[in-house]
Design a protein around this motif. Structure first.
Motif, PDB file in Angstrom:
ATOM      1  N   SER B  46       0.826  -1.212   0.000  1.00 28.57           N
ATOM      2  CA  SER B  46       0.000   0.000   0.000  1.00 28.57           C
ATOM      3  C   SER B  46       0.860   1.262   0.000  1.00 28.57           C
ATOM      4  CB  SER B  46      -0.940   0.024   1.203  1.00 28.57           C
ATOM      5  OG  SER B  46      -1.848  -1.051   1.116  1.00 28.57           O
ATOM      6  N   GLN B  86      -7.336   0.244  -0.936  1.00 29.53           N
ATOM      7  CA  GLN B  86      -7.605  -0.923  -0.098  1.00 29.53           C
ATOM      8  C   GLN B  86      -8.834  -0.686   0.778  1.00 29.53           C
ATOM      9  OE1 GLN B  86      -4.126  -2.101   2.066  1.00 29.53           O
ATOM     10  NE2 GLN B  86      -5.098  -3.896   2.948  1.00 29.53           N
ATOM     11  N   ASP B 162      -5.514  -2.063  -5.033  1.00 29.04           N
ATOM     12  CA  ASP B 162      -4.842  -2.481  -3.806  1.00 29.04           C
ATOM     13  C   ASP B 162      -5.718  -3.491  -3.068  1.00 29.04           C
ATOM     14  OD1 ASP B 162      -3.055  -2.702  -1.757  1.00 29.04           O
ATOM     15  OD2 ASP B 162      -3.189  -0.618  -1.083  1.00 29.04           O
ATOM     16  N   GLU B 163      -5.352  -4.728  -3.138  1.00 23.90           N
ATOM     17  CA  GLU B 163      -6.097  -5.834  -2.530  1.00 23.90           C
ATOM     18  C   GLU B 163      -7.606  -5.743  -2.798  1.00 23.90           C
ATOM     19  OE1 GLU B 163      -4.865  -7.380   1.089  1.00 23.90           O
ATOM     20  OE2 GLU B 163      -2.865  -6.500   0.998  1.00 23.90           O
TER      21      GLU B 163
END
Ligand SMILES: Nc1ncnc2c1ncn2[C@@H]1O[C@H](COP(=O)(O)OP(=O)(O)O)[C@@H](O)[C@H]1O
Ligand SMILES: [Mg+2]
Lengths: 257, 318
Positions: B46, B86, B162-163
């Motif tokens: 991140s 995220q 991000d994820e």
């Protein structure tokens, strides 16, 4: 970004800001309307006649401009501080930070959002005041420019408060402990001529006094202070606060780690 | 040769508390690639993404996005990037249609076009029916899709996620994979971070593995899987040996006069090796698995995955 793109981004921010305060109108537009009505009822109708004339005007006529300014100041400040802090807290400010919008557009967008609410509320309370007193504006240009610049000034101040705020408490400290006292002591309810020498001097150090008096000059044509000075001071404050806000936008760790 | 979608050189980040989250990483992502940045929690994924979208200030190194150096031309570069963070970072009180139109406005897209884009991407992500719903009323899965829709309204050339599937249920995960593959097929370069090896395997062509602020491997998924499927064993012999025994063509080498190592595909049987060694009169007294850094990392990744509930943000609202 091209000029057109910046303009679109600027308008987008303002539209979103206006939509926000309209969406929560019971928290943004209604309270000042109720407060001002109470002021007018109490100071105008109930107590006012016993106080007698001030600076040659009925008491209610004398206080009306100050009360309008009070609403403009608190609402401009309140809009930017809660909107920007809310965006920071809920992280939606990241939508702006990851976009190509330059910092000065972000800042002026939020400030114009504050001005929109400040002036919107100003219009509402002015209309309400007409139920209680007559307002014939003496100097329309002075009136409008003072109210606009004051609104810009306090929107900037609200922005700075929001950048520093770390909790919702932090966004009410300055309004409660600085803004409200300075406004009340800024000659809304009295002419500073009435104060003993020392306190008159102290009052002159209060920037809000200049704004209220300049506005009163625009409406009634009377003022405790020189209106030119008032404009100069408001201008200097705006420049200083703008520069500091820009510095914070670039450097604040609260926005970009 | 076309320029890379992303070039990172010696990128460093030390946070204010002195913690070094990135210790000098290098990455190259070619245009059109589907790239995975794989690593356990706290690896620096991140942080890297934060630097790419200006939310984190780098403390060293260089980043170029389609050849534009972010030190001098970040504003131009940002137009090329779409970001799916995220964590949810939209205003929970706004209607999702407004969120998209506003985001497009921030990129300078005129109102009319912004509205068309908002409709297009809300439909693509199956959110059009919810267009007038406040974001906070959406289920977790819908919020994820909203992030993706929002990241696409300015039609970026590089999409960074991000994820995106952390805590998303299997079904939604599959449909998101399908969607991302399609976007990639149409020419958008995609970088995603994940700690699911399976996700990287199923979607991506190239992968970088990041751990504790360093890139430990940067290769194609294919060769990564090949590496992971090899196992190195160390055999200790009773008697001293002078040369490496015949291992039937398996790679290996002598370590000292009482031990040697052999590399074996995970799918292969060890019996053959033992038979061959017995025939040569080499007696094995012990054998151990040679742990390598990458293996260890993957064991920890796999463990982290199995600890995590598959669908922590399951659909709550129909
Ligand atoms: N604002 C911050 N201040 C200090 N340390 C941070 C900050 N943000 C992240 N970190 C630390 O940096 C490391 C990398 O974090 P992150 O990039 O979020 O990892 P990942 O996304 O791979 O899980 C972690 O150890 C994390 O605790
Ligand atoms: Mg992360």
């Amino acid at each position: 970004m091209s000029g057109t793109e910046k303009w679109i981004a600027f308008i987008t921010i303002i539209v979103r800001e206006v939509r926000r305060f309209l969406r929560i109108w019971p928290q943004t537009l209604l309270p000042p309307a109720i407060t001002i009505t109470l002021y007018f009822v109490i100071f105008g109708t109930l107590i006012g006649p016993r106080i007698g004339p001030m600076a040659g005007f009925n008491y209610i006529e004398f206080v009306a401009p100050g009360l309008i300014m009070l609403s403009v100041i608190t609402n401009s400040y309140g809009n930017v501080v809660s909107s920007f802090y809310g965006a920071k807290f809920g992280k939606s400010v990241e939508e702006l930070l990851v976009s190509p919008v330059p910092n000065y557009i972000i800042l002026t967008g939020f400030v114009m959002g504050g001005v929109a609410r400040g002036l919107g509320v100003g219009v509402i309370v002015t209309l309400l005041s007409l139920f209680f007193t007559r307002l014939n504006v003496e100097h329309i240009v002075v009136t409008c420019s003072v109210v606009f610049l004051t609104s810009v000034l306090f929107s900037l101040a609200g922005f700075i408060n929001a950048v520093f705020a770390r909790s919702f408490d932090d966004i009410s400290i300055i309004p409660s402990f600085v803004l409200t006292p300075l406004t009340y002591l800024g000659g809304i309810f009295y002419s500073i001529d009435m104060l003993p020498g020392l306190w008159e001097g102290v009052s002159r150090a209060n920037p809000i006094l200049y704004m209220i008096n300049a506005f009163r000059f625009g409406v009634l044509g009377v003022s405790d202070i020189d209106v030119g000075w008032a404009f100069l001071m408001i201008g200097l404050f705006i420049v200083g606060l703008y520069a500091y806000s820009m510095y914070l936008l670039v450097n604040s760790k609260g926005l970009r780690s | 040769m076309t320029e890379s979608a992303l070039t990172i050189r010696n990128l460093r980040k030390a946070y204010d508390n002195g913690f070094e989250a990135l210790k000098g990483i290098d990455l190259d992502v070619e245009q059109g690639d589907f790239f995975a940045l794989l690593g356990p929690n706290g690896a620096g994924k991140s942080t890297t993404i934060g630097i790419l979208c200006s939310l984190v200030r780098k403390t060293g190194g260089q980043v170029k996005i389609f050849g534009l150096d972010i030190d001098s031309r970040f504003s131009e570069a940002k137009k090329y990037i779409g970001i799916v963070p995220q964590e949810f970072n939209f205003n929970q009180f706004e209607k999702i249609y407004d969120i998209l139109v506003t985001q497009a406005g921030y990129f300078g897209i005129p109102r009319r076009l912004a509205e068309q884009r908002a409709e297009k991407y809300l439909r693509l992500l199956d959110l059009w029916d919810k267009r007038s719903t406040q974001a906070m009323m959406l289920s977790g899965g819908m919020k994820r899709r909203l992030l993706i829709a929002r990241s696409l309204v300015h039609e970026p050339r590089l999409l960074i996620l991000d994820e995106p599937t952390a805590g998303v249920d299997i079904e939604l995960r599959r449909s998101m994979w399908h969607f991302l593959r399609e976007i990639n097929r149409q020419g958008t370069t995609i970088i995603l971070t994940t700690h699911y090896l399976e996700e990287a395997e199923s979607l991506c062509r190239n992968v970088a593995i990041i751990d504790r602020g360093r890139i430990v491997q940067n290769t194609s998924i294919k060769s990564l899987l090949k590496t992971l499927n090899r196992e190195v064993f160390i055999f200790d012999t009773r008697d001293a040996i002078e040369t490496l025994p015949d291992l039937g063509g398996l790679p290996g080498h002598l370590l000292d006069e009482h031990s040697f190592e052999v590399e074996i595909q995970k799918s292969d049987s060890l019996n053959g090796v033992f038979d061959r060694l017995s025939r040569q009169g080499v007696e094995i007294v012990s054998m151990r698995n040679k742990a390598n850094r990458l293996e260890e990392l993957f064991v920890s990744l796999v463990r982290a995955n199995s600890d995590e509930p598959a669908a922590e943000e399951n659909e709550e609202v129909a």
